[in-house]
Design a protein around this motif. Structure first.
Motif, short mmCIF file in Angstrom:
data_model
loop_
_atom_site.label_atom_id
_atom_site.label_comp_id
_atom_site.label_asym_id
_atom_site.label_seq_id
_atom_site.Cartn_x
_atom_site.Cartn_y
_atom_site.Cartn_z
N THR A 31 -1.28 2.31 7.76
CA THR A 31 -2.42 2.24 6.91
C THR A 31 -2.76 1.44 7.66
OG1 THR A 31 -0.28 2.57 4.65
CG2 THR A 31 -2.28 1.10 4.65
N ASP A 42 -0.19 -16.74 0.31
CA ASP A 42 0.56 -16.15 0.95
C ASP A 42 1.51 -16.07 1.49
OD1 ASP A 42 -1.28 -14.02 1.51
OD2 ASP A 42 -2.42 -15.50 3.31
N GLU A 45 5.40 -14.79 0.72
CA GLU A 45 5.24 -13.47 1.58
C GLU A 45 6.03 -14.18 2.86
OE1 GLU A 45 5.19 -9.97 2.77
OE2 GLU A 45 6.20 -10.88 1.20
N ASP A 79 -1.95 -7.95 6.91
CA ASP A 79 -1.94 -7.83 5.19
C ASP A 79 -2.00 -6.52 5.47
OD1 ASP A 79 -2.52 -7.26 3.25
OD2 ASP A 79 -3.44 -9.33 2.32
N ASP A 80 -1.20 -5.59 4.84
CA ASP A 80 -0.72 -4.55 4.75
C ASP A 80 -1.77 -3.86 3.45
OD1 ASP A 80 -0.03 -4.38 2.25
OD2 ASP A 80 2.07 -4.06 3.26
N GLY A 81 -2.48 -4.87 2.97
CA GLY A 81 -3.23 -4.23 2.17
C GLY A 81 -3.43 -4.35 0.53
N THR A 82 -1.84 -4.60 0.42
CA THR A 82 -1.45 -4.63 -0.53
C THR A 82 -0.62 -6.63 -1.29
OG1 THR A 82 1.35 -4.50 -0.03
CG2 THR A 82 -0.28 -2.57 -1.15
N GLY A 83 -1.05 -7.56 0.34
CA GLY A 83 -0.46 -8.17 0.14
C GLY A 83 0.86 -8.51 0.53
N ARG A 84 1.17 -7.47 1.47
CA ARG A 84 2.50 -7.86 2.27
C ARG A 84 2.11 -8.12 3.86
NH1 ARG A 84 7.95 -7.41 1.93
NH2 ARG A 84 9.17 -6.25 3.10
#
Length: 187
Positions: A31, A42, A45, A79-84
């Motif tokens: 991804t 953030d 996380e 960010d992997d796009g999901t907020g992770r």
């Protein structure tokens, strides 16, 4: 080690002019990651990521909060796009001597060796240069050869004396190398 070109886009209203970068995946099924400035939401996380990577030497949550409050413009995340979050870099600055310290750089284990640490460093160094910072320092564990190669590849050199080695820098048995990079003015 070379970096792939990055695609820029905006996630916030145009008046903020905060660029983000989508890092193109280097593996076919991976991804894309988004390199962006950290936001207040953030922080939980960021704490999770810091503990995962640095374990017993991770920053305490209250300190990450304070560093965010002080250095938000120079706290960048992947960010992997999901907020992770998959990585971050944090630079602390002072206008008094136009100096900065890299206070943290990490990328999660399964994303290492893909140039992501370099991407984070290049972006934060560009931002520091744009703010008039003239010199950047960092410390690295002497046995962390991958990180030392990364920093040397970006132009960092050991800060004398003793080839940058500082015995017991963070306490007994916690030696560090101090590396320095002199930035050329933006322009």
């Amino acid at each position: 080690m070379t970096a792939e070109p990055l695609e820029r886009f905006l996630d916030r209203p145009a008046q903020l002019k905060e660029p983000e970068r989508t890092l193109l995946p280097r593996l076919p099924d991976a991804t894309p990651l988004i390199l962006r400035t950290a936001r207040g939401d953030d922080l939980p996380e960021l704490c999770r990521l810091d503990k995962e990577v640095f374990q017993e030497v991770a920053y305490p949550e209250f300190l990450l909060r304070q560093m965010y409050d002080m250095y938000a413009d120079h706290l960048l995340v992947l960010d992997d796009g999901t907020g992770r979050l998959r990585g971050y870099v944090l630079a602390g600055t002072t206008r008094l001597d136009r100096g900065s310290w890299i206070l943290g750089l990490c990328v999660i284990q399964d994303q290492r060796r893909n140039g992501l640490g370099r991407e984070l460093m290049v972006e934060v160094l560009d931002r520091l240069r744009g703010c008039g910072i003239e010199q950047v320092r960092l410390t690295v564990e002497p046995a962390n050869r991958a990180a030392i190669l990364l920093y040397r590849g970006l132009g960092f050199v050991p800060e004398e004396p003793d080839g940058g080695l500082r015995r017991d820098y963070f306490g007994p048995g916690m030696d560090r190398l101090v590396l320095r990079l002199d930035l050329t003015p933006a322009g």
